[in-house]
Design a protein around this motif. Structure first.
Motif, PDB file in Angstrom:
ATOM      1  N   GLY A 167     -24.224  15.063 -23.053  1.00 46.73           N
ATOM      2  CA  GLY A 167     -25.434  15.779 -22.643  1.00 46.73           C
ATOM      3  C   GLY A 167     -25.781  15.592 -21.182  1.00 46.73           C
ATOM      4  O   GLY A 167     -26.884  15.933 -20.747  1.00 46.73           O
ATOM      5  N   THR A 221     -20.567  20.231 -18.850  1.00 47.42           N
ATOM      6  CA  THR A 221     -20.127  21.575 -19.235  1.00 47.42           C
ATOM      7  C   THR A 221     -20.970  22.642 -18.534  1.00 47.42           C
ATOM      8  O   THR A 221     -20.460  23.677 -18.104  1.00 47.42           O
ATOM      9  CB  THR A 221     -20.206  21.741 -20.770  1.00 47.42           C
ATOM     10  OG1 THR A 221     -19.339  20.780 -21.363  1.00 47.42           O
ATOM     11  CG2 THR A 221     -19.778  23.130 -21.199  1.00 47.42           C
ATOM     12  N   HIS A 240     -13.726  12.271 -21.469  1.00 48.73           N
ATOM     13  CA  HIS A 240     -14.410  11.082 -21.967  1.00 48.73           C
ATOM     14  C   HIS A 240     -13.461   9.905 -22.096  1.00 48.73           C
ATOM     15  O   HIS A 240     -13.866   8.756 -22.064  1.00 48.73           O
ATOM     16  CB  HIS A 240     -15.028  11.352 -23.342  1.00 48.73           C
ATOM     17  CG  HIS A 240     -16.389  11.955 -23.265  1.00 48.73           C
ATOM     18  ND1 HIS A 240     -17.426  11.352 -22.597  1.00 48.73           N
ATOM     19  CD2 HIS A 240     -16.890  13.109 -23.731  1.00 48.73           C
ATOM     20  CE1 HIS A 240     -18.504  12.107 -22.678  1.00 48.73           C
ATOM     21  NE2 HIS A 240     -18.195  13.200 -23.356  1.00 48.73           N
TER      22      HIS A 240
HETATM   23  N1  ATP Z   1     -27.557  27.308 -23.276  1.00 44.62           N
HETATM   24  C1  ATP Z   1     -28.333  26.203 -23.322  1.00 44.62           C
HETATM   25  N2  ATP Z   1     -29.644  26.311 -23.598  1.00 44.62           N
HETATM   26  C2  ATP Z   1     -30.434  25.230 -23.635  1.00 44.62           C
HETATM   27  N3  ATP Z   1     -29.999  23.993 -23.403  1.00 44.62           N
HETATM   28  C3  ATP Z   1     -28.695  23.815 -23.121  1.00 44.62           C
HETATM   29  C4  ATP Z   1     -27.798  24.919 -23.069  1.00 44.62           C
HETATM   30  N4  ATP Z   1     -26.565  24.461 -22.764  1.00 44.62           N
HETATM   31  C5  ATP Z   1     -26.692  23.139 -22.636  1.00 44.62           C
HETATM   32  N5  ATP Z   1     -27.972  22.730 -22.849  1.00 44.62           N
HETATM   33  C6  ATP Z   1     -28.485  21.372 -22.749  1.00 44.62           C
HETATM   34  O1  ATP Z   1     -28.183  20.913 -21.460  1.00 44.62           O
HETATM   35  C7  ATP Z   1     -27.789  19.552 -21.497  1.00 44.62           C
HETATM   36  C8  ATP Z   1     -26.428  19.398 -20.867  1.00 44.62           C
HETATM   37  O2  ATP Z   1     -25.458  19.971 -21.752  1.00 44.62           O
HETATM   38  P1  ATP Z   1     -23.897  19.980 -21.415  1.00 44.62           P
HETATM   39  O3  ATP Z   1     -23.225  20.692 -22.505  1.00 44.62           O
HETATM   40  O4  ATP Z   1     -23.698  20.497 -20.043  1.00 44.62           O
HETATM   41  O5  ATP Z   1     -23.543  18.431 -21.475  1.00 44.62           O
HETATM   42  P2  ATP Z   1     -22.119  17.749 -21.379  1.00 44.62           P
HETATM   43  O6  ATP Z   1     -22.210  16.784 -20.278  1.00 44.62           O
HETATM   44  O7  ATP Z   1     -21.038  18.747 -21.333  1.00 44.62           O
HETATM   45  O8  ATP Z   1     -22.093  16.948 -22.753  1.00 44.62           O
HETATM   46  P3  ATP Z   1     -20.851  16.637 -23.735  1.00 44.62           P
HETATM   47  O9  ATP Z   1     -20.172  15.440 -23.205  1.00 44.62           O
HETATM   48  O10 ATP Z   1     -21.523  16.353 -25.041  1.00 44.62           O
HETATM   49  O11 ATP Z   1     -20.012  17.845 -23.761  1.00 44.62           O
HETATM   50  C9  ATP Z   1     -27.842  19.126 -22.950  1.00 44.62           C
HETATM   51  O12 ATP Z   1     -29.077  18.469 -23.158  1.00 44.62           O
HETATM   52  C10 ATP Z   1     -27.797  20.415 -23.705  1.00 44.62           C
HETATM   53  O13 ATP Z   1     -28.500  20.306 -24.909  1.00 44.62           O
END
Ligand code: ATP
Ligand code: MG
Lengths: 323, 290, 247
Positions: free
Chosen positions: C37, C41, C192
């Protein structure tokens, strides 16, 4: 995927062309002409709804554009039938581009796209119904003039050949889709729009091309309809019946396949005609059967008759096409 | 030009017709909000309900408003069976499948009615069909005033059902979090079917309200289907207050445009609103962002 | 090659990416790590053009691409894989990859030929005719990479291509990533699995709660107390150091 060869397509077309010369009754000949017109409309639907996965509930908009172009140009402006045909087809592509531009810019798909196409077709129907230029509610009667230059034939078998010619074009277009980058892009965006974008597919442009080709083919069906029956009104040209039959034929036959729309049109209309003669004049029985077939085919053969026949018949081992 | 009185009267009558539209849209939006499907058979199911009301009145001499009490349970059962045993299984849970199955159903229903009743339009006359209610200087159609009142009452009832009963809570749980709801033991197919059934029961009420001042033919529902979708889209897919307000708005728009453009062109106003809403703000006026 | 300058993305209240910057040198393998989170991504999606940033800019090959559509960026040589794999379900493996290959050729036979070649390179040579839905998790991840490679990218964004693979599968994929880089493709990867990051990356960025909290050599970054705290919670670095002192 089922990918018929060009020779298979040629054999089917030639077989269909020979049938009327084997001594067909007038009624059967008329049915066959109607089958070809619906098959062509369904081939148009299939480009967008089948390959690109954008189900339209309003292909009547294109069918009607073709039909009205044909009727208005000939009766009001004395345009030659063949030229009117070409203009009608172009108009279908244009109407497609118009609806596509608005809908795809707003990113509409799925049920939203189905509904908006339906609404566009209804608007067209109401306008054609109340505008004097298009003959209003009375519709337009075309003049009976037989001869090749008028695209009307004393011997109706020749009209069938013309219609069949267009269906053959429809087959070749679909065949080309299955062997081209454009077709691969259509299927890709149907399966996953985001992934397609990531691979450099200009989703908007591809959809625009698809709806223009789709509109052109279905408009051609409308042109032929007007020329065959020599009468159209708003409910015939822009009515929901044609949107539904185009969609039914494609889906029942096999959406996203080359032969599906043709097969679907023949089977559906054949069954419909049979029902009509068996039920003896009870209205709506043929459409009732269509509806049941649609539900059954979605339930039990979501990939259509083409695929059903394939899986029942020889199950050829899937082999990769490596060059 | 029309006198202000005529215009105001027309708009008020439109507002009240809009209430019945809203009732039709209510079922549609509820089904969308919970099942996330576009029920294309909604218009055809309205026709079924209208024929039932007509039969009850024409054959058995029932009052159309009273007939609602009998037609609503039948429609409820029909809706349950359709969703549970036909739409659900036949569509394999795919959006496109649902769209096509409900489209197929609408065609089956429409043409079965056509085969059974021919294409004649049928009406029922009650002694209040043409009665008017005087509101100061304004004359309002009695059936529409009743329609308005009953719609408001039905909406409140629906709201109560959704918020106070167990099934209502289950419905809202499934709408919010399908997976979670099924994990705590709620049967999702049952809730789906119940929702669909409630939507159909709303149609029965709408049918009873429409019949005194309207007619029915096998194609009647088709005329309502795009109107209902317009309301649902305008109000925000899945929003109940949105459907109510959207319905009233569309009723007024229709009244105004048929007053000024004539009946046949008047319909265009609705479709244009539909198209523009979809293009510009597909989440509707009140809908949450998709 | 890639310059990300204070990119910001908000999702109704939540700041998913908060003024994050990074740069990727040509020919390098750069890692992007961070807790779940963290916004990794989301950052990728902005680099590839799938999300519009609320602030900041993306420069690629010396030009500002912040406003460009995803397909335009793909044509300019940026390819991405999806963390949640997104195969074209109705197509077989070879056809899936060919969609990528069509970026540089309109010829169907040529695209299918290239697809077969790339499939062999990523280890899917035996699965050409398989429906993409019949692949294993590892197979689908390979398919993601293969499709991206088929577009002949200059910059490849890999989002957790190792997640969900077993150790022996991971051992198979590591050389593949290095091989891709050796062919001249610059790589930015979210990962990861620290073993992989240590093994592959020239440089690592650490994102936590949307902010870039550390950057540098993989080994140095892993010992950075800020990073340890981000992963293991407040005070974790202290405890670790104390434990190490005891040992
Ligand atoms: N389309 C969206 N609408 C609302 N919130 C979002 C959306 N996409 C991501 N988030 C939120 O933004 C934050 C970052 O998400 P992201 O997927 O970029 O994390 P990540 O670093 O890739 O995590 P992971 O290691 O679990 O893949 C998270 O809290 C997620 O819930
Ligand atoms: Mg992620």
């Amino acid at each position: 995927m089922t990918r018929p060869r060009l020779t298979t397509l040629a054999i089917i077309v030639v077989a269909l062309a020979v049938v009327p010369f084997l001594g067909l009754s007038g009624a059967l000949l008329n049915l066959m002409i109607f089958m070809m017109i619906i098959a062509l409309a369904a081939q148009g639907w299939n480009i967008l709804g089948g390959y690109a996965g954008l189900s339209s509930f309003g292909h009547a908009a294109f069918f009607g554009a073709g039909a009205y172009a044909m009727a208005v140009l000939q009766t009001r402006f004395g345009v030659n039938a063949w030229i009117a045909l070409v203009i009608g087809i172009a108009l279908g592509a244009l109407v497609g581009a118009f609806i596509g531009f608005l809908s795809f810019r707003s990113g509409l798909k799925g049920s939203y796209f189905a509904l908006i196409t339906l609404a566009f077709a209804e608007v067209a129907r109401i306008l054609a119904n109340s505008w004097n230029f298009t003959g209003g509610a009375a519709g337009i009667l075309l003049k009976l003039q037989t001869g090749l230059p008028y695209l009307q034939f004393a011997d109706r078998r020749y009209f069938l050949l013309v219609a069949l010619g267009f269906v053959a074009i429809g087959l070749v277009v679909s065949w080309w889709l299955e062997h081209s980058r454009f077709g691969a892009y259509l299927v890709a965006l149907r399966e996953n729009e985001q992934a397609a974008q990531a691979l450099g597919v200009d989703v908007f442009a591809v959809k625009m091309k698809a709806i223009a080709i789709s509109g052109a083919l279905t408009a051609a069906a409308g042109c032929l309809y007007a020329q065959n029956y020599l009468f159209i009104d708003a409910n015939v040209a822009f009515g929901s019946w044609i949107s539904i039959e185009a969609l039914f034929a494609a889906i029942v036959g096999g959406s996203g396949t080359v032969l599906g729309p043709l097969l679907g049109a023949i089977v559906l209309l054949g069954l419909g005609d049979l029902t009509k003669s068996v039920s003896g004049g009870i209205p709506g029985m043929d459409l009732l059967v269509f509806g049941i077939i649609l539900v059954l085919s979605v339930a039990f053969s979501p990939n259509g008759l083409v695929m059903l026949m394939k899986s029942l018949g020889l199950r050829a081992p899937a082999k990769a096409k490596e060059a | 030009m029309y006198s202000p009185q005529i215009v105001v009267e027309a708009l008020l009558n439109g507002l009240m017709l809009g209430a019945i539209y809203a009732l039709i849209a209510l079922g549609l939006t509820l089904i969308y909000g919970v099942l996330h499907i576009v029920n294309f058979a909604h218009g055809a199911l309205l026709t079924v309900a209208m024929f039932m009301v007509w039969l009850a009145c024409a054959r058995y001499g029932l009052d159309p408003y009273l007939a609602i009490l009998f037609v609503a349970p039948v429609m409820f059962a029909l809706g349950y069976v359709l969703q549970r045993f036909i739409i659900g299984p036949a569509s394999h849970g795919k959006d496109n499948g649902i769209l096509l199955v409900t489209l197929g159903l609408s065609i089956i229903i429409e043409n079965a009615l056509l085969a059974a009743f021919q294409s004649d339009t049928r009406t029922i006359t009650t002694d209040y069909s043409f009665r008017v209610v005087e509101l100061g200087p304004l004359l309002l159609s009695f059936p529409r005033v009743i329609g308005f009142g009953v719609t408001i009452a039905t909406t409140l009832l629906l709201w109560l059902v959704l918020h106070q009963t167990d099934i209502g809570k289950a419905i809202r749980a499934v709408a919010k979090e399908k997976l979670g709801a099924s994990l705590v033991g709620i049967s999702v197919p049952h809730v789906y079917a119940m929702t669909f059934a409630i939507g159909c029961a709303c149609l029965a009420v709408a049918a009873g309200l429409l019949m005194p001042s309207f007619y029915v033919s096998p194609k009647t529902g088709a005329a309502f289907v795009l109107v209902a979708f317009t309301i649902v889209v305008l109000g925000g897919m899945g929003s109940i207050p949105g459907a109510l307000i959207g319905g009233l708005l569309i009723g007024v728009v229709e009244a105004a445009s048929s007053l000024f453009l004539g009946d046949s062109l008047g319909q265009i106003g609705i479709f244009l609103i539909f198209i523009v809403t979809l293009l510009v703000r597909p989440t509707g006026l009140f809908g949450a962002r998709a | 090659m890639l310059e990300v300058n204070s990119l910001t993305k908000r999702f109704s209240g939540l700041v998913a990416v908060d003024q994050a910057s990074l740069s990727v040198a040509k020919g390098s393998i750069t890692g992007l790590i961070g807790p779940n989170g963290a916004g990794k991504t989301t950052l990728f999606a902005m680099v590839a053009g799938f999300l519009n940033p609320d602030g900041g800019s993306v420069r690629y090959d010396g030009r500002d691409i912040t406003q460009l559509a995803p397909h335009v960026r793909a044509r300019a040589g940026i390819a991405r894989t999806f963390q949640i794999v997104q195969p074209f379900e109705g197509l077989n493996v070879q056809e899936n990859i060919a969609v990528g290959a069509y970026l540089h050729t309109a010829d169907a036979n040529e695209a299918m030929r290239q697809a077969a070649e790339i499939a062999r390179r990523v280890g899917l040579g035996a699965d050409l005719a398989k429906a993409s839905s019949d692949l294993t998790v590892a197979g689908r991840k390979r398919l993601e990479v293969a499709r991206a490679l088929a577009t002949k990218p200059k910059l490849l964004l890999l989002d957790e291509v190792l997640a969900g693979l077993n150790p022996s599968e991971i051992r198979d994929v590591l050389p593949l990533v290095r091989d891709i880089r050796d062919q001249g493709v610059t790589i930015l990867m979210i990962e990861h699995i620290m073993q992989a990051v240590m093994n592959l990356c020239d440089k690592v960025y650490v994102l936590s709660q949307g902010r870039m909290i550390a950057e540098g050599e993989p080994r140095a970054v892993c010992e950075d107390p800020h990073v340890i705290e981000a992963y293991l919670g407040h005070g974790a670095a202290e405890r670790l150091r104390a434990e190490q002192a005891h040992a």
